[in-house]
Design an enzyme around this catalytic site. Structure first.
Site, PDB file in Angstrom:
ATOM      1  N   ASN A   8       5.452 -56.841  -8.165  1.00 41.26           N
ATOM      2  CA  ASN A   8       6.434 -57.129  -9.207  1.00 41.26           C
ATOM      3  C   ASN A   8       6.140 -56.144 -10.339  1.00 41.26           C
ATOM      4  O   ASN A   8       5.015 -56.078 -10.825  1.00 41.26           O
ATOM      5  CB  ASN A   8       6.223 -58.590  -9.651  1.00 41.26           C
ATOM      6  CG  ASN A   8       6.762 -58.887 -11.028  1.00 41.26           C
ATOM      7  OD1 ASN A   8       7.684 -58.238 -11.515  1.00 41.26           O
ATOM      8  ND2 ASN A   8       6.174 -59.894 -11.673  1.00 41.26           N
ATOM      9  N   LYS A  10       7.382 -56.167 -13.314  1.00 43.68           N
ATOM     10  CA  LYS A  10       7.562 -56.756 -14.657  1.00 43.68           C
ATOM     11  C   LYS A  10       8.515 -55.864 -15.470  1.00 43.68           C
ATOM     12  O   LYS A  10       9.416 -55.266 -14.906  1.00 43.68           O
ATOM     13  CB  LYS A  10       6.204 -56.960 -15.334  1.00 43.68           C
ATOM     14  CG  LYS A  10       5.231 -57.706 -14.411  1.00 43.68           C
ATOM     15  CD  LYS A  10       3.981 -58.182 -15.058  1.00 43.68           C
ATOM     16  CE  LYS A  10       3.120 -58.889 -14.014  1.00 43.68           C
ATOM     17  NZ  LYS A  10       1.942 -59.517 -14.549  1.00 43.68           N
ATOM     18  N   HIS A  96       7.834 -66.955 -11.898  1.00 44.95           N
ATOM     19  CA  HIS A  96       6.595 -66.258 -12.266  1.00 44.95           C
ATOM     20  C   HIS A  96       6.027 -66.893 -13.525  1.00 44.95           C
ATOM     21  O   HIS A  96       6.773 -67.344 -14.402  1.00 44.95           O
ATOM     22  CB  HIS A  96       6.883 -64.765 -12.499  1.00 44.95           C
ATOM     23  CG  HIS A  96       5.626 -63.975 -12.723  1.00 44.95           C
ATOM     24  ND1 HIS A  96       5.008 -63.924 -13.956  1.00 44.95           N
ATOM     25  CD2 HIS A  96       4.856 -63.243 -11.880  1.00 44.95           C
ATOM     26  CE1 HIS A  96       3.914 -63.171 -13.843  1.00 44.95           C
ATOM     27  NE2 HIS A  96       3.804 -62.747 -12.604  1.00 44.95           N
ATOM     28  N   GLU A  98       4.869 -65.784 -16.187  1.00 45.79           N
ATOM     29  CA  GLU A  98       5.356 -65.254 -17.475  1.00 45.79           C
ATOM     30  C   GLU A  98       6.720 -65.844 -17.828  1.00 45.79           C
ATOM     31  O   GLU A  98       7.026 -66.048 -19.000  1.00 45.79           O
ATOM     32  CB  GLU A  98       5.391 -63.716 -17.423  1.00 45.79           C
ATOM     33  CG  GLU A  98       3.981 -63.135 -17.448  1.00 45.79           C
ATOM     34  CD  GLU A  98       3.824 -61.806 -16.740  1.00 45.79           C
ATOM     35  OE1 GLU A  98       4.827 -61.125 -16.472  1.00 45.79           O
ATOM     36  OE2 GLU A  98       2.663 -61.443 -16.438  1.00 45.79           O
ATOM     37  N   GLU A 168      -0.415 -67.760  -7.864  1.00 48.65           N
ATOM     38  CA  GLU A 168      -0.911 -66.863  -8.904  1.00 48.65           C
ATOM     39  C   GLU A 168      -1.497 -67.689 -10.043  1.00 48.65           C
ATOM     40  O   GLU A 168      -0.750 -68.177 -10.907  1.00 48.65           O
ATOM     41  CB  GLU A 168       0.236 -66.008  -9.437  1.00 48.65           C
ATOM     42  CG  GLU A 168       0.877 -65.142  -8.375  1.00 48.65           C
ATOM     43  CD  GLU A 168       1.534 -63.922  -8.981  1.00 48.65           C
ATOM     44  OE1 GLU A 168       1.029 -62.815  -8.748  1.00 48.65           O
ATOM     45  OE2 GLU A 168       2.520 -64.073  -9.713  1.00 48.65           O
ATOM     46  N   GLY A 174      -2.789 -60.460 -15.217  1.00 50.21           N
ATOM     47  CA  GLY A 174      -2.628 -59.527 -16.328  1.00 50.21           C
ATOM     48  C   GLY A 174      -3.937 -58.987 -16.882  1.00 50.21           C
ATOM     49  O   GLY A 174      -5.029 -59.272 -16.372  1.00 50.21           O
ATOM     50  N   SER A 214      -4.549 -60.135 -10.824  1.00 46.59           N
ATOM     51  CA  SER A 214      -5.649 -59.170 -10.921  1.00 46.59           C
ATOM     52  C   SER A 214      -6.195 -58.741  -9.554  1.00 46.59           C
ATOM     53  O   SER A 214      -7.399 -58.504  -9.412  1.00 46.59           O
ATOM     54  CB  SER A 214      -6.785 -59.703 -11.797  1.00 46.59           C
ATOM     55  OG  SER A 214      -6.374 -59.741 -13.148  1.00 46.59           O
TER      56      SER A 214
HETATM   57  P1  PGA Z   1      -1.602 -58.299 -12.087  1.00 39.78           P
HETATM   58  O1  PGA Z   1      -0.203 -59.059 -12.030  1.00 39.78           O
HETATM   59  O2  PGA Z   1      -1.955 -57.914 -10.679  1.00 39.78           O
HETATM   60  O3  PGA Z   1      -1.359 -57.105 -12.957  1.00 39.78           O
HETATM   61  O4  PGA Z   1      -2.595 -59.274 -12.659  1.00 39.78           O
HETATM   62  C1  PGA Z   1       0.007 -60.021 -11.042  1.00 39.78           C
HETATM   63  C2  PGA Z   1       1.321 -60.715 -11.231  1.00 39.78           C
HETATM   64  O5  PGA Z   1       1.669 -61.090 -12.361  1.00 39.78           O
HETATM   65  O6  PGA Z   1       2.052 -60.895 -10.248  1.00 39.78           O
END
Ligand code: PGA
Length: 258
Positions: A8, A10, A96, A98, A168, A174, A214
């Protein structure tokens, strides 16, 4: 089942950057038939990325980061599943963390969106995960079971083959995220599988469950090899085709050694 590797993006990448990335990824992806790739660009790049993937004949699914649940209406700033369908997307990502954290996405809107995505023929990639407080209070599994149960409320067994779950943990996602330990991830994936089987019987075994948060070059191998981890859902580490390519090699090696 192929192992899934997806990303993704973002709120990153202009159209030009998205197209350059797609070319780069397509170049690598053809050498890894063991993986099902998917990319989830911003809305602004979706149309052209779709055209590019098709022109290159690349084995990459293209998805949107969100959808509204209504076909149309007075919802300024929103995008409907009918509009997404016109682009010819493969999947829609829903819920997600976020979106849940910053845009008031709830389990109930996730459910409406999941039903809408399935109704319009998309695969629905439903994201679930607990926050740090919930983890520390021993509530991870019950929280996630509730998220899965509400997200899939009303989803018919015949549509289940188009459902995918991404686990997740909010605390792992993040730049400030803490990478999760593999045994913990396995435990949660097993419990998601249990919930899916409670809801759909043996058919629940066929829903792919991805891990994200991550995932990086140091830890990607550690999450591989468990029967309930069916893919990796990667942010930052997959935003450059070269480092995504390294993940492909590492994951290939990890599977070979299992
Ligand atoms: P990240 O993002 O691998 O940068 O932690 C994962 C996600 O939000 O899907």
């Amino acid at each position: 089942m192929k192992f899934y590797l997806g990303t993704n993006w973002k709120m990153h990448k202009t159209v030009a950057e998205a197209l350059a990335y797609t070319e780069g990824l397509a170049h690598y992806a053809k050498d890894y038939p063991q993986f099902q790739f998917f990319i989830i660009p911003s809305y602004t790049a979706l149309w052209q990325v779709r055209q590019k993937v098709d022109a290159l004949g690349a084995p990459i699914w293209v998805g949107a980061q969100n959808t509204h649940w209504e076909d149309q209406g007075a919802f300024t700033g929103e995008i409907s599943p009918v509009q997404l369908k016109e682009i010819g997307l493969d999947l829609v990502e829903i819920g997600h963390s976020e979106r849940r954290q910053y845009y008031n996405e709830t389990d109930f809107t996730v459910n409406l969106k999941t039903l809408a995505a399935l109704k319009h023929g998309f695969k629905a990639l439903v994201c679930v995960g607990e926050n740090m407080d919930e983890k520390e209070h021993g509530a991870s599994k019950s929280k996630i079971a509730t998220q899965v149960q509400i997200a899939l409320n009303g989803v018919k067994a015949e549509d289940l083959p188009r459902v995918m779950i991404a686990y997740e943990p909010v605390w792992a996602i993040g730049e400030k995220g803490i990478p999760a330990e593999a045994p913990y991830v396995f435990e949660i994936h097993e419990s998601i599988r249990k919930t899916l089987c409670e809801l759909y019987g043996e058919q629940g075994r066929e829903v792919p469950i991805f891990f994200g948060g991550s995932v990086n070059l140091q830890n990607c191998q550690s999450y591989c090899g468990h029967p309930d981890v069916n893919g990796l859902f990667i942010g930052r580490t997959a935003w450059q085709p070269d480092s995504f390519h390294q993940v492909m090699d590492l994951v290939t090696d990890a599977w070979k050694n299992k």
